[in-house]
Design a protein around this motif. Structure first.
Motif, short mmCIF file in Angstrom:
data_model
loop_
_atom_site.label_atom_id
_atom_site.label_comp_id
_atom_site.label_asym_id
_atom_site.label_seq_id
_atom_site.Cartn_x
_atom_site.Cartn_y
_atom_site.Cartn_z
N GLY A 3 1.36 -15.40 -1.09
CA GLY A 3 0.56 -16.43 -1.72
C GLY A 3 0.10 -17.52 -0.80
N GLY A 4 1.03 -18.14 -0.12
CA GLY A 4 0.63 -19.33 0.59
C GLY A 4 0.25 -19.10 2.04
N PHE A 6 -0.40 -16.02 4.01
CA PHE A 6 -1.19 -14.89 4.49
C PHE A 6 -1.30 -14.81 5.99
N PRO A 10 0.21 -21.69 12.44
CA PRO A 10 -0.35 -22.49 13.53
C PRO A 10 0.36 -22.22 14.85
N ALA A 43 -7.85 -33.64 8.24
CA ALA A 43 -7.80 -32.63 7.17
C ALA A 43 -7.83 -33.30 5.81
N LEU A 283 1.96 -21.67 -6.35
CA LEU A 283 0.74 -22.02 -7.09
C LEU A 283 0.39 -20.91 -8.08
N LEU A 298 -1.54 -28.79 -9.61
CA LEU A 298 -2.71 -28.86 -8.75
C LEU A 298 -3.91 -28.17 -9.38
N SER A 318 0.92 -30.15 1.69
CA SER A 318 0.58 -30.09 3.11
C SER A 318 1.66 -30.75 3.95
N ILE A 322 3.70 -29.08 7.04
CA ILE A 322 3.77 -29.62 8.40
C ILE A 322 5.21 -29.77 8.84
N LEU C 145 -5.48 -25.02 9.67
CA LEU C 145 -4.21 -24.56 9.12
C LEU C 145 -3.29 -25.67 8.66
N VAL C 146 -3.69 -26.91 8.90
CA VAL C 146 -2.83 -28.03 8.51
C VAL C 146 -2.54 -27.98 7.01
N VAL C 147 -3.61 -27.81 6.25
CA VAL C 147 -3.41 -27.69 4.81
C VAL C 147 -3.25 -26.20 4.50
N PRO C 148 -2.23 -25.83 3.74
CA PRO C 148 -2.01 -24.41 3.47
C PRO C 148 -3.26 -23.75 2.90
N GLY C 149 -3.50 -22.53 3.38
CA GLY C 149 -4.75 -21.84 3.06
C GLY C 149 -5.04 -21.73 1.59
N ILE C 150 -4.04 -21.38 0.84
CA ILE C 150 -4.28 -21.15 -0.58
C ILE C 150 -4.79 -22.43 -1.25
N VAL C 151 -4.31 -23.54 -0.78
CA VAL C 151 -4.74 -24.82 -1.36
C VAL C 151 -6.22 -25.07 -1.05
N LEU C 153 -8.44 -22.90 -0.31
CA LEU C 153 -9.26 -21.93 -1.04
C LEU C 153 -9.38 -22.30 -2.50
#
Lengths: 342, 333, 306
Positions: A3-4, A6, A10, A43, A283, A298, A318, A322, C145-151, C153
């Motif tokens: 899910g999160g 994939f 980084p 970001a 999510l 969310l 996020s 991090i 990539l800082v913010v998770p991808g699923i978010v 998207l």
């Protein structure tokens, strides 16, 4: 598919081969953090813009018959809709770092922080057990597969992990729900709940949390077992394991002391990163199982164009990601002596 | 010389693969005597490493091993892994080719040597074992052994790592040290140092060394006896002088001719052996070397026996007697 | 005295065993043979092709058209007439589901092409030219990539994910990173390799070196990554559409079809399980293909998969 995460992890922002004086590990951590912060700020600006692009909060009012001009004005004032986006972002950020994440217009204008905190706790209640389960099972599977390569159990493990990788999280969740519904329909058994969170008793809680947590875990285990098996195989086939055997060490010692330790080096970093992915995966799982967690919050806030709520949820997720990444880097440096000194 | 400490008889090793059975070792018999250095020479794929690993019981489970290897009254090839473990690292020790990867990067060098001590001398405490590790590092010539023992393998240079490996192998005063290409991964100058260390260790403990290598220079300097392997069989065995100066085997002669030499004969061309080493899945009929051999006749379709052609000197060739005499000056490295 | 290095202690070592005394084959030929020997990969390829074929043929295999409403046949389970059953309005689900599959596959194709384009280009630049180019690309990646991808998207999907093509582009905007990583790694390691140095010594300039020498070596790993990216894309798109944050009805995709029918899970689970099964099958077969390719390309591949 996880899910999160994939699989997009980084890369270290700073080359690993720099050390400063006595405490290279902490200096490295500080440097990493320093380098991440500007990216993070950038970001959040991008996300802020994105969230605002989702729709204008005033559109909600179009269907609201009891709302009048003051409702519009309230929204304009709350979100400073007349100001340029960067200004609005700046103000939001300024308030956020002091702990004021705004009001949730979709939740009766309650302060966002309280809502987020509550929901985050709920997500943790499935994410953490799922994580622990993943860690234990994936490691076990990997070690087992490496020492019993090509055996029937190895193929079974490989098969299970393939399914875990290929199946989208929501499909797995729905399949489990179907299973539970069938179990009720045909055998009159309802071991687990598939919708919502119960907290009247510990048992009830467990029965409601089991399916979502298992879903999260299965997906993670799939990916970790696959990767871990390859990693452990490589370790077990390496020269130093051969040397260990040549020294006359018992096979048990060879695996548990040498192979496991070396395998753990790679595993530990994967675990840190996977935790972030797990939270992302929540999510989806929360939506399928109606779990009142951060993920569902969310998504709901996005549909409701509740900007502050959405931003807070994203900020939280996020931030966690991090921290996990940083932890992964640090752990790698701590465990592998080559990184420390090189 | 002295008595054999290990007697190998009819050792064969085969690996089943989807493309056929790989016959890595075919009916190999030899012995190693106390205190001597036996060199096992051959190209890659000749079966030399596999035979050694078979003795140690370090082959994968899929390997089919037959024959016997008598050591101290017991057949190594018939022993269980548990029984073998008390011998491995104890009475028989082995060092491998690449010292960089042979040590666990996550543990200190001293720790790994001490581990070898602890396994076979369990009555020693951890501190004693570590102390012994430091002593061993000193013996093999690692400077500042106490400091070095606490360092990690990546902090050692290649030559020092191999010395540490030798220290690890000698930790329990083995009767037999098997060295599988110990110098191949090292620079030439370091090679010489490592060789010295091995010789010193041998002198000090009286251990026998079974040196597996393709470096004939090393062999000339170190070995008492030599056996040459090809296609999984021993094709010639004898004293070092026998092999270098009085070889009665076409393959061995081919090897000798193909070595570059420094000295007055530099103008001669290198004479490589025509053809390529045999596929271990599809060994040629009869003598494994016959497709490439200039003395080949029909009788070579039968595997020749390893026959004694002179005292202490054996050759596996139908035509040993027919070979032209060698010039004695300057042959060999 | 050189000969191919063999280490028979590795056990079943097919590629090596063949190399001992066997004929030499070209890399491409060897790769293809390795792939065909990999049964799982072969099965994956066959299944994937079959799915694509059925997707295109599906409308022809039944007499019902997409919008045809047959009130009499409402809400039925799978039957001979309607292989996948019908929905509340009596529309045939076979056509609908395969239509959804078609859209999902289309999106995957868009993702594959766009992400390869972006990722291949940026990865090559970063890997070959190094230093500043590399830093720029790497920081861009880190930013994404800082913010998770699923978010990301989820947020972006509402606005840009409602049409299949834009959804594909959106997914590609994140998934290119995987391709770029592979390409960059290959370039980084190969550009200092000996055959490249030899080419330079012979006077070859950068473009020639890139095209003639480096690209062919990159193709293989890149292809492997593309299959995995395609698999991810299908899963991600389905997930987003399922959440309502992706392709919107009436355009069908496997994800929003499942979303539509998730309410009837206890009465008609087949409506969810069939498209779900198709999703899993596509993803599995792509994964197998990617795996097989990866093993096939490795000249030292030791795995002999049953």
């Amino acid at each position: 598919m996880r899910g999160g995460g994939f699989g997009l992890l980084p890369a270290p922002l700073v080359p690993l081969d720099v050390s400063l004086g006595e405490s290279p590990v902490f200096a490295y951590a500080a440097r990493r953090l320093l380098a991440t912060v500007p990216l993070f700020l950038l970001a959040t600006l991008a996300v802020f813009w994105l969230v605002n692009e989702v729709g204008d909060p005033r559109d909600r009012l179009a269907t609201c018959s009891t709302c009048d001009q003051s409702a519009y004005d309230h929204l304009v004032e709350l979100y400073q809709l007349e100001d340029p986006i960067v200004v609005r972002w700046g103000n939001w950020l300024g308030a956020a770092v002091t702990g004021d994440m705004g009001e949730a217009i979709s939740q009766g204008n309650e302060p966002v922080m309280g809502i987020v905190r509550e929901r985050a706790k709920n997500t943790a209640l499935i994410a953490i057990p799922a994580f622990l389960l993943t860690v234990v099972v994936a490691l076990g599977m990997s070690v087992w597969s490496a020492i019993r390569q090509y055996s029937a159990s190895d193929y079974l493990i490989t098969g299970v992990s393939f399914i875990g990788i290929a199946i989208p999280t929501f499909v797995l969740g729905l399949a489990l729900q179907t299973l539970m519904l069938w179990s009720l329909k045909y055998w009159d058994l309802k071991p687990f709940y598939v919708s919502g969170m119960r907290d009247d008793s510990l048992l009830e809680f467990f029965r409601s949390a089991a399916m979502p947590a298992f879903t999260l875990a299965f997906i993670s285990i799939g990916a970790e077992a696959r990767f871990g098996r390859a990693a452990m195989l490589e370790v077990v086939g390496s020269d130093y394991i051969r040397t260990a055997r040549a020294k006359g060490l018992a096979e048990r010692t060879v695996i548990m002391k040498h192979a496991l330790r070396n395998g753990l080096v790679t595993f530990v970093t994967v675990w840190a990163l996977d935790f972030a992915a797990l939270v992302g995966g929540a999510l989806i799982t929360e939506t399928v199982f109606n779990w009142p967690g951060l993920g569902r919050l969310l998504i709901g806030s996005l549909f409701a164009q509740d900007i502050h709520l959405a931003m807070a949820a994203i900020f939280f997720i996020s931030g966690l990601a991090i921290v996990c990444n940083l932890l992964a880097d640090l752990l790698y440096g701590v465990i592998d002596p080559r990184i420390r000194f090189d | 010389m002295s008595e054999p400490i290990i007697t190998v008889d009819g050792l064969s090793v085969a690996f089943p693969t989807p493309v056929g059975t790989v016959r890595a070792v075919n009916d190999v018999s030899f012995d190693v005597r106390g205190g001597e250095t036996l060199a096992v020479v051959g190209e890659s794929g000749s079966g030399k490493s596999v035979s050694a690993l078979a003795l140690m019981g370090l082959l994968p489970d899929t390997a089919q091993v037959s024959g016997s290897a008598m050591f101290g009254g017991q057949d190594l090839l018939a022993m269980s892994q548990r029984e073998l473990r008390s011998i491995r690292g104890g009475e028989i020790a082995m060092i491998f080719q690449d010292p960089m990867t042979a040590m666990n990067p996550l543990f200190s060098v001293g720790n790994q040597i001490a581990e070898a001590v602890s396994v076979h001398q369990p009555d020693r405490t951890k501190d004693e074992a570590f102390g012994r590790a430091i002593d061993l590092l000193d013996i093999v010539g690692v400077p500042e052994p106490a400091r070095r023992a606490r360092q990690y393998p990546h902090e050692f240079s290649g030559g020092m790592r191999q010395r540490a490996m030798i220290a690890m192998a000698m930790a329990n005063d083995p009767m037999l040290l098997i060295a599988d290409e110990p110098t191949t991964a090292l620079d030439v100058t370091i090679q010489a140092q490592v060789v010295e260390v091995m010789q010193a260790a041998q002198e000090a403990t009286g251990a026998a060394i079974m040196m597996i290598t393709h470096d004939l220079g090393l062999v000339a300097g170190l070995a008492d006896r030599v056996q040459v392997m090809y296609g999984g069989r021993i094709v010639e065995a004898g004293s070092t002088d026998d092999i270098f100066y009085r070889s009665l085997n076409p393959y061995t002669r081919g090897l000798m001719r193909s070595i570059p030499q420094l000295g007055p004969r530099r103008a001669d061309r290198l004479v490589p052996i025509a053809g390529t080493p045999p596929s271990l899945v599809n060994l040629p009929q009869g003598c494994a070397f016959n497709p490439r051999c200039e003395y080949r006749t029909d009788i070579c379709d039968e595997v020749p026996d390893l026959a004694t052609v002179a005292p202490g000197h054996q050759s596996r060739c139908h035509h040993s007697a027919d070979l032209e005499p060698l010039e004695t000056a300057g042959q060999g490295a | 005295m050189t000969a191919t290095e063999t280490d028979p202690t590795d056990g079943p070592d097919v590629a090596q065993a063949e190399g001992i005394g066997g004929q030499s084959k070209s890399f491409g030929r060897q790769t293809m043979e390795n792939f065909l020997r990999h049964k799982l990969a072969l099965a994956g390829l066959v299944i994937f092709v079959m799915i694509v074929v059925v997707t295109f043929l599906a409308p022809r295999l039944t007499s019902y058209s997409y919008d045809e409403i047959n009130a009499a046949d409402r809400a039925q389970g799978p039957s001979v007439d309607h292989l996948f059953g019908t929905d509340e309005l009596g529309r045939d689900l076979w056509v609908r589901i395969w239509d959804g599959t078609y859209q999902s596959l289309r999106i995957a194709l868009v993702v594959a092409l766009v992400s390869t384009g972006i990722g291949g280009f940026l990865g090559a630049m970063a890997g070959y030219f190094g230093r500043w180019t590399d830093v720029l690309v790497t920081q861009l990646i880190n930013l994404l990539l800082v913010v998770p991808g699923i978010v990301v998207l989820a947020v972006a999907g509402i606005k840009w994910g409602s049409k299949p093509f834009t959804m594909g582009v959106l997914l590609a905007c994140l998934l290119w990173i995987r391709i770029a990583r592979v390409v960059r790694a290959q370039f980084l390691s190969l550009k200092e390799s000996e055959y490249v140095q030899a080419a330079r010594a012979l006077g070859a300039g950068s473009p020639r070196i890139i095209v003639r020498h480096l690209l062919p070596a990159v193709m293989g790993p890149m292809l492997v990554e593309v299959t995995l990216v395609a698999s991810l894309a299908i899963g991600l798109e389905a997930t987003l559409s399922f959440l309502g944050l992706g392709v919107q009805p009436p355009v069908p995709t496997l994800g929003n079809i499942i979303n539509e029918f998730k309410g009837a899970l206890d009465s008609r689970p087949s409506r969810v399980l069939i498209p779900g099964g198709i999703l899993v099958t596509i993803a599995l077969s792509l994964n197998f293909i990617g795996d097989g390719l990866r093993d096939a390309l490795d000249p030292k591949s030791k795995k002999v998969r049953a």
